[in-house]
Design an enzyme around this catalytic site. Structure first.
Site, PDB file in Angstrom:
ATOM      1  N   THR A 220       6.800  -7.804 -16.209  1.00  0.00           N
ATOM      2  CA  THR A 220       6.883  -8.046 -17.645  1.00  0.00           C
ATOM      3  C   THR A 220       8.269  -8.521 -18.067  1.00  0.00           C
ATOM      4  OG1 THR A 220       5.220  -6.322 -17.946  1.00  0.00           O
ATOM      5  CG2 THR A 220       6.438  -6.982 -19.900  1.00  0.00           C
TER       6      THR A 220
ATOM      7  N   TYR B  49       4.311  -1.036  -5.493  1.00  0.00           N
ATOM      8  CA  TYR B  49       3.603  -1.795  -6.533  1.00  0.00           C
ATOM      9  C   TYR B  49       2.437  -2.498  -5.855  1.00  0.00           C
ATOM     10  CZ  TYR B  49       2.992  -4.929 -10.588  1.00  0.00           C
ATOM     11  OH  TYR B  49       2.488  -5.618 -11.661  1.00  0.00           O
TER      12      TYR B  49
ATOM     13  N   LYS C 157       2.269   2.258  -8.119  1.00  0.00           N
ATOM     14  CA  LYS C 157       1.765   1.658  -9.351  1.00  0.00           C
ATOM     15  C   LYS C 157       0.488   0.945  -8.952  1.00  0.00           C
ATOM     16  CE  LYS C 157       2.557  -1.719 -12.993  1.00  0.00           C
ATOM     17  NZ  LYS C 157       3.418  -2.805 -13.523  1.00  0.00           N
TER      18      LYS C 157
ATOM     19  N   VAL D 257       1.874   2.968 -16.412  1.00  0.00           N
ATOM     20  CA  VAL D 257       2.902   1.931 -16.529  1.00  0.00           C
ATOM     21  C   VAL D 257       2.230   0.781 -17.260  1.00  0.00           C
ATOM     22  CG1 VAL D 257       4.579   0.475 -15.341  1.00  0.00           C
ATOM     23  CG2 VAL D 257       3.903   2.663 -14.340  1.00  0.00           C
TER      24      VAL D 257
END
Length: 275
Positions: A45, A128, A156, A199
């Site tokens: 992001t 991730y 994540k 998240v």
């Protein structure tokens, strides 16, 4: 223990295209004040690949300082970790390391990769896992192998669905291993299945509502936030989120850096901007 809400921060840009560090700091403070328990700097992001090294360092310093002053968790994105997990002015609580993209090394290769990164890192690692971007799926069995690596403390989890491996992992989560719901639309569902945190970039908006969801698991609230997340992800992240934040007057522009293009007015119109 109440699941922790992490917000992966956008990187605001000024009208001249530079990073608006003052707006970043204000946004970070607002998110913590509204109930976020942690912030992620330089995640997807935050457009880290479009930032220079000096910009990345300063973004992390600003976010880290705000987190330390606010008693919040601080996580920094470190790419796939092949270049190390970084040296930061404010030491993060963990670094977010992605499964290597494009090469598709196989699940055994992924485990070997993270074992190598963890052995060279002084910081805890959160894997991730986002196969939509990396092209590399991982089974629940492989995720448990990753959880067994010293220094790997969580994942994540952003697989774009609630599949059998997701249910398997959350049904028998390794002790001390955080499973953080990282796909905004499916985050309420993963929370209901036992995710230990969220998240969610969508939590730039309605932060207090996302924090309430983490605390209560309210089903109706989860449906509303999932629908808002779908609107915010109609175009590549973080374009619509930045457009919404700019429309609210919270960042100076809606600008993104190439190869991203600004969100269309039609996508912004689908977003509920009220609180």
């Amino acid at each position: 223990m109440t699941p922790t809400l992490y917000v992966p921060l956008v990187t605001p840009f000024a009208a001249d295209g530079s990073v608006a560090y003052d707006a970043l700091e204000r946004l970070a403070r607002d998110l913590l004040a509204d109930g976020a328990g942690g912030l992620v700097a330089l995640g997807t992001t935050g457009e880290p690949a479009s930032l220079g090294e000096g910009e990345r360092q300063r973004v992390a310093e600003v976010v880290g300082r705000v987190c330390r002053e606010g008693g919040a968790r601080f996580v920094v994105g470190a790419g796939d970790g092949r270049g190390g997990t970084g040296s930061w002015a404010v030491a993060p609580d963990a670094v977010l390391v992605s499964v290597p993209a494009f090469v598709r090394p196989g699940e055994a290769g992924v485990v070997a990769h993270f074992a190598d990164v963890a052995a060279r890192s002084a910081l805890p690692i959160v894997v991730y896992h986002v196969p939509f971007r990396t092209g590399q799926p991982l089974t629940a069995r492989t995720l448990r192998e990753l959880a067994a690596i010293p220094g790997v403390t969580g994942v994540k989890h952003a697989v774009g669905c609630v599949d059998a491996d997701t249910v398997d992992l959350l049904g028998d989560r390794p002790a001390g291993f955080d499973v953080l719901a990282g796909d905004d639309v499916f985050a309420p569902a993963l929370l209901a299945l036992g995710a230990t945190g969220l998240v969610t970039a969508s939590a730039h908006l309605d932060t207090a509502a996302w924090a309430k969801l983490a605390a209560t698991g309210d089903r109706g609230l989860g449906h509303r936030l999932a629908a808002q997340a779908a609107a915010l992800f109609r175009e590549p992240n973080p374009t619509v989120i930045k457009a919404a934040l700019h429309a609210q007057g919270r960042i100076p522009t809606a600008a993104v850096r190439l190869p991203l293009l600004p969100a269309s007015p039609q996508s912004l119109a689908r977003v509920r901007l009220g609180t």
